[in-house]
Scaffold this motif. Structure first.
Motif, PDB file in Angstrom:
ATOM      1  N   GLY A  94       0.807  -1.222   0.000  1.00  7.10           N
ATOM      2  CA  GLY A  94       0.000   0.000   0.000  1.00  7.10           C
ATOM      3  C   GLY A  94       0.834   1.262   0.000  1.00  7.10           C
ATOM      4  N   VAL A  95       1.826   1.343   0.902  1.00  6.59           N
ATOM      5  CA  VAL A  95       2.595   2.584   0.995  1.00  6.59           C
ATOM      6  C   VAL A  95       3.475   2.801  -0.230  1.00  6.59           C
ATOM      7  N   ARG A  96       3.781   1.719  -0.954  1.00  9.03           N
ATOM      8  CA  ARG A  96       4.658   1.873  -2.123  1.00  9.03           C
ATOM      9  C   ARG A  96       4.004   2.723  -3.213  1.00  9.03           C
ATOM     10  N   ASP A  97       2.676   2.770  -3.200  1.00  7.45           N
ATOM     11  CA  ASP A  97       1.957   3.456  -4.270  1.00  7.45           C
ATOM     12  C   ASP A  97       1.693   4.926  -3.962  1.00  7.45           C
ATOM     13  N   VAL A  98       2.123   5.401  -2.808  1.00  7.88           N
ATOM     14  CA  VAL A  98       1.849   6.773  -2.397  1.00  7.88           C
ATOM     15  C   VAL A  98       3.138   7.581  -2.451  1.00  7.88           C
ATOM     16  N   GLN A  99       3.118   8.668  -3.183  1.00 14.61           N
ATOM     17  CA  GLN A  99       4.322   9.487  -3.372  1.00 14.61           C
ATOM     18  C   GLN A  99       4.545  10.408  -2.178  1.00 14.61           C
ATOM     19  N   VAL A 100       5.762  10.378  -1.641  1.00 16.89           N
ATOM     20  CA  VAL A 100       6.142  11.298  -0.562  1.00 16.89           C
ATOM     21  C   VAL A 100       6.586  12.618  -1.189  1.00 16.89           C
ATOM     22  N   ARG A 101       6.032  13.721  -0.679  1.00 13.79           N
ATOM     23  CA  ARG A 101       6.291  15.034  -1.282  1.00 13.79           C
ATOM     24  C   ARG A 101       6.626  16.057  -0.204  1.00 13.79           C
ATOM     25  N   LYS A 102       7.322  17.122  -0.623  1.00 15.98           N
ATOM     26  CA  LYS A 102       7.561  18.275   0.234  1.00 15.98           C
ATOM     27  C   LYS A 102       6.735  19.438  -0.302  1.00 15.98           C
ATOM     28  N   LEU A 103       5.956  20.065   0.582  1.00 17.62           N
ATOM     29  CA  LEU A 103       5.027  21.103   0.163  1.00 17.62           C
ATOM     30  C   LEU A 103       5.016  22.258   1.163  1.00 17.62           C
ATOM     31  N   PRO A 104       4.778  23.476   0.675  1.00 20.61           N
ATOM     32  CA  PRO A 104       4.494  24.579   1.591  1.00 20.61           C
ATOM     33  C   PRO A 104       3.021  24.532   1.978  1.00 20.61           C
ATOM     34  N   THR A 105       2.686  25.102   3.123  1.00 19.74           N
ATOM     35  CA  THR A 105       1.289  25.143   3.548  1.00 19.74           C
ATOM     36  C   THR A 105       1.036  26.419   4.325  1.00 19.74           C
ATOM     37  N   ARG A 106      -0.183  26.907   4.214  1.00 24.86           N
ATOM     38  CA  ARG A 106      -0.575  28.114   4.939  1.00 24.86           C
ATOM     39  C   ARG A 106      -1.526  27.717   6.080  1.00 24.86           C
ATOM     40  N   ILE A 107      -1.345  28.313   7.246  1.00 24.93           N
ATOM     41  CA  ILE A 107      -2.229  28.040   8.372  1.00 24.93           C
ATOM     42  C   ILE A 107      -3.607  28.628   8.067  1.00 24.93           C
ATOM     43  N   ALA A 108      -4.618  27.757   8.012  1.00 23.75           N
ATOM     44  CA  ALA A 108      -5.972  28.192   7.675  1.00 23.75           C
ATOM     45  C   ALA A 108      -6.811  28.477   8.915  1.00 23.75           C
ATOM     46  N   ASP A 109      -6.534  27.745  10.001  1.00 21.72           N
ATOM     47  CA  ASP A 109      -7.340  27.935  11.213  1.00 21.72           C
ATOM     48  C   ASP A 109      -6.592  27.357  12.407  1.00 21.72           C
ATOM     49  N   ILE A 110      -6.749  27.982  13.555  1.00 23.08           N
ATOM     50  CA  ILE A 110      -6.181  27.514  14.824  1.00 23.08           C
ATOM     51  C   ILE A 110      -7.311  27.513  15.836  1.00 23.08           C
ATOM     52  N   GLU A 111      -7.691  26.326  16.307  1.00 23.10           N
ATOM     53  CA  GLU A 111      -8.828  26.218  17.219  1.00 23.10           C
ATOM     54  C   GLU A 111      -8.392  25.503  18.494  1.00 23.10           C
ATOM     55  N   HIS A 112      -8.555  26.172  19.638  1.00 23.37           N
ATOM     56  CA  HIS A 112      -8.228  25.573  20.924  1.00 23.37           C
ATOM     57  C   HIS A 112      -9.356  24.636  21.340  1.00 23.37           C
ATOM     58  N   LEU A 188       4.247  27.328   6.647  1.00 22.22           N
ATOM     59  CA  LEU A 188       5.133  26.269   7.108  1.00 22.22           C
ATOM     60  C   LEU A 188       5.433  25.355   5.927  1.00 22.22           C
ATOM     61  N   ARG A 189       6.403  24.456   6.124  1.00 26.47           N
ATOM     62  CA  ARG A 189       6.765  23.502   5.080  1.00 26.47           C
ATOM     63  C   ARG A 189       6.754  22.104   5.688  1.00 26.47           C
ATOM     64  N   PHE A 190       6.253  21.128   4.924  1.00 27.56           N
ATOM     65  CA  PHE A 190       6.194  19.774   5.462  1.00 27.56           C
ATOM     66  C   PHE A 190       6.504  18.743   4.395  1.00 27.56           C
ATOM     67  N   GLU A 191       6.796  17.523   4.876  1.00 27.14           N
ATOM     68  CA  GLU A 191       6.969  16.362   4.007  1.00 27.14           C
ATOM     69  C   GLU A 191       5.933  15.314   4.406  1.00 27.14           C
ATOM     70  N   ALA A 192       5.289  14.715   3.391  1.00 29.26           N
ATOM     71  CA  ALA A 192       4.237  13.731   3.664  1.00 29.26           C
ATOM     72  C   ALA A 192       3.881  12.993   2.367  1.00 29.26           C
ATOM     73  N   PRO A 193       3.192  11.856   2.509  1.00 32.14           N
ATOM     74  CA  PRO A 193       2.799  11.179   3.737  1.00 32.14           C
ATOM     75  C   PRO A 193       3.877  10.210   4.204  1.00 32.14           C
ATOM     76  N   LEU A 194       3.911   9.965   5.498  1.00 36.69           N
ATOM     77  CA  LEU A 194       4.916   9.101   6.099  1.00 36.69           C
ATOM     78  C   LEU A 194       4.248   8.099   7.032  1.00 36.69           C
ATOM     79  N   GLY A 195       4.950   6.988   7.304  1.00 34.06           N
ATOM     80  CA  GLY A 195       4.478   6.005   8.260  1.00 34.06           C
ATOM     81  C   GLY A 195       3.688   4.872   7.636  1.00 34.06           C
ATOM     82  N   THR A 196       3.574   3.792   8.393  1.00 29.55           N
ATOM     83  CA  THR A 196       2.864   2.601   7.920  1.00 29.55           C
ATOM     84  C   THR A 196       1.683   2.268   8.836  1.00 29.55           C
ATOM     85  N   PHE A 197       1.177   3.278   9.529  1.00 29.59           N
ATOM     86  CA  PHE A 197      -0.014   3.115  10.352  1.00 29.59           C
ATOM     87  C   PHE A 197      -1.218   3.519   9.518  1.00 29.59           C
ATOM     88  N   PHE A 198      -1.966   2.542   9.051  1.00 31.41           N
ATOM     89  CA  PHE A 198      -3.164   2.820   8.264  1.00 31.41           C
ATOM     90  C   PHE A 198      -4.051   1.586   8.277  1.00 31.41           C
TER      91      PHE A 198
END
Length: 343
Positions: A94-112, A188-198
């Motif tokens: 399953g994880v072999r078929d998902v491309q890991v990418r680095k992307l920028p992202t903008r904070i859309a909402d912060i909810e406590h 912010l900048r992130f890399e995803a998706p990661l991990g084998t928990f699914f």
């Protein structure tokens, strides 16, 4: 000179460079091996060295014991090959078929959602969509190159922002920033998706979902994915926390129990406050599972949260309550503190 690595169960082979962690080499070549933290803290990448020699890098004592080392076990995220290897570790389809990418992202909402829990919404660039499996995580790449991992709480089919649940770790540089300085529209900048928990959808076994604290985040993604896919397997969610306020989306879990056929929700508090007026279950959350399901031989378990909870559940479920070892899937929420005294 590169070394050859053979997987005992499938016979598949890949090459690992000198000083390259075995796990990194496998992932680089499209071989899906189980992993979580990638830094020797969680134990998800543990397997056996059948033939050959490795050098085991620094790791948390809880992730690999001395007894396990003497029995030929290794953590492949921080083990390097000293010769050709044959290793015994389950592969992850399953994880072999998902491309890991680095992307920028903008904070859309912060909810406590609680004193120490924020629900963070991330907006991707226009026309970008992240493909991932429900339960996987992302890593924020900070300005100094360090990384911080958070599970995605939104299901892959959902349109709109990615959702994260972030708990404040007092003294933690990143969460201090999130709780005191981060603002809507920050980048912010992130890399995803990661991990084998699914969620493993090729099984019809009933599912136990086990969460502590913000370990609820990837469980939420899995449940919402199961709803979307119209899966009919029975699911029981056990969510543990100290006090009632720490079950920061309890209303949502209770709504699932009303709306989803064959779904049960069992909240468990370890130290309910006096004003909680709590009449529900108390104690360790994994013990509540054992009390209800003393025979786990016909189940799949998905556990996420504090390392001590995940480790206790894996040990007790497998050693004493019949759960097959290959039916326990986990994401242990490790932190820098978990590697403060590596061995």
């Amino acid at each position: 000179m590169a070394f050859n690595v053979t997987l005992k169960q499938s016979g598949r082979q890949f090459q690992v460079e000198p000083d390259e962690p075995v796990l990194n080499a496998a992932l680089r070549q499209g071989i899906g091996l189980p992993y979580g933290c990638k830094n020797g803290a969680c134990g998800s990448c543990k397997g056996s060295v059948v033939n050959g020699e490795i050098e085991q890098g620094a790791h948390a004592a809880s992730a690999l014991s001395n007894d396990e080392k003497t029995r030929g076990m290794a953590l492949f995220c921080c083990a390097t090959a000293q010769s050709d290897l044959e290793i015994d570790i389950r592969e992850v389809a399953g994880v072999r078929d998902v491309q890991v990418r680095k992307l920028p992202t903008r904070i859309a909402d912060i909810e406590h959602k609680a004193d120490d829990v924020i629900v963070l919404k991330l907006q991707l660039p226009a026309n970008e969509r992240l493909q991932y499996l429900a339960g996987q995580y992302l890593e924020f790449i900070l300005k100094d190159g360090t990384r911080r991992s958070y599970s995605m709480a939104s299901a892959p089919h959902e349109e709109g922002p990615l959702e994260l649940h972030i708990r404040h770790m007092p003294g933690g540089a990143f969460t201090d920033h999130v709780f005191t300085q981060l603002k809507v529209r920050d980048i912010l900048r992130f890399e995803a998706p990661l991990g084998t928990f699914f969620l493993r959808e090729d099984s019809d076994k009933p599912i136990v979902l086990l969460a502590s604290g913000t370990g609820f985040a990837p469980i939420k993604a899995i449940v919402e994915h199961a709803i979307h896919q119209k899966l009919e397997r029975p699911m029981t969610l056990y969510w543990g926390a100290r006090e009632k306020k720490d079950l920061y989306l309890m209303d949502l879990a209770e709504q699932w129990a009303k709306d989803i056929p064959n779904f049960r929700f069992v909240p468990v508090l370890s130290e309910p406050a006096a004003n909680d007026a709590w009449t529900g279950r108390t104690g360790f959350v994994h013990r509540a599972v054992i009390d209800d399901l003393p025979d786990l031989s016909g189940y799949q378990v998905y556990a996420c949260g504090a390392p001590v909870m995940v480790e206790s559940a894996q040990r007790d479920f497998s050693q004493h309550h019949g759960l097959p070892e290959n039916e326990f899937f986990a994401d242990s929420f490790t932190s820098a503190a978990d590697l403060a005294n590596p061995v």
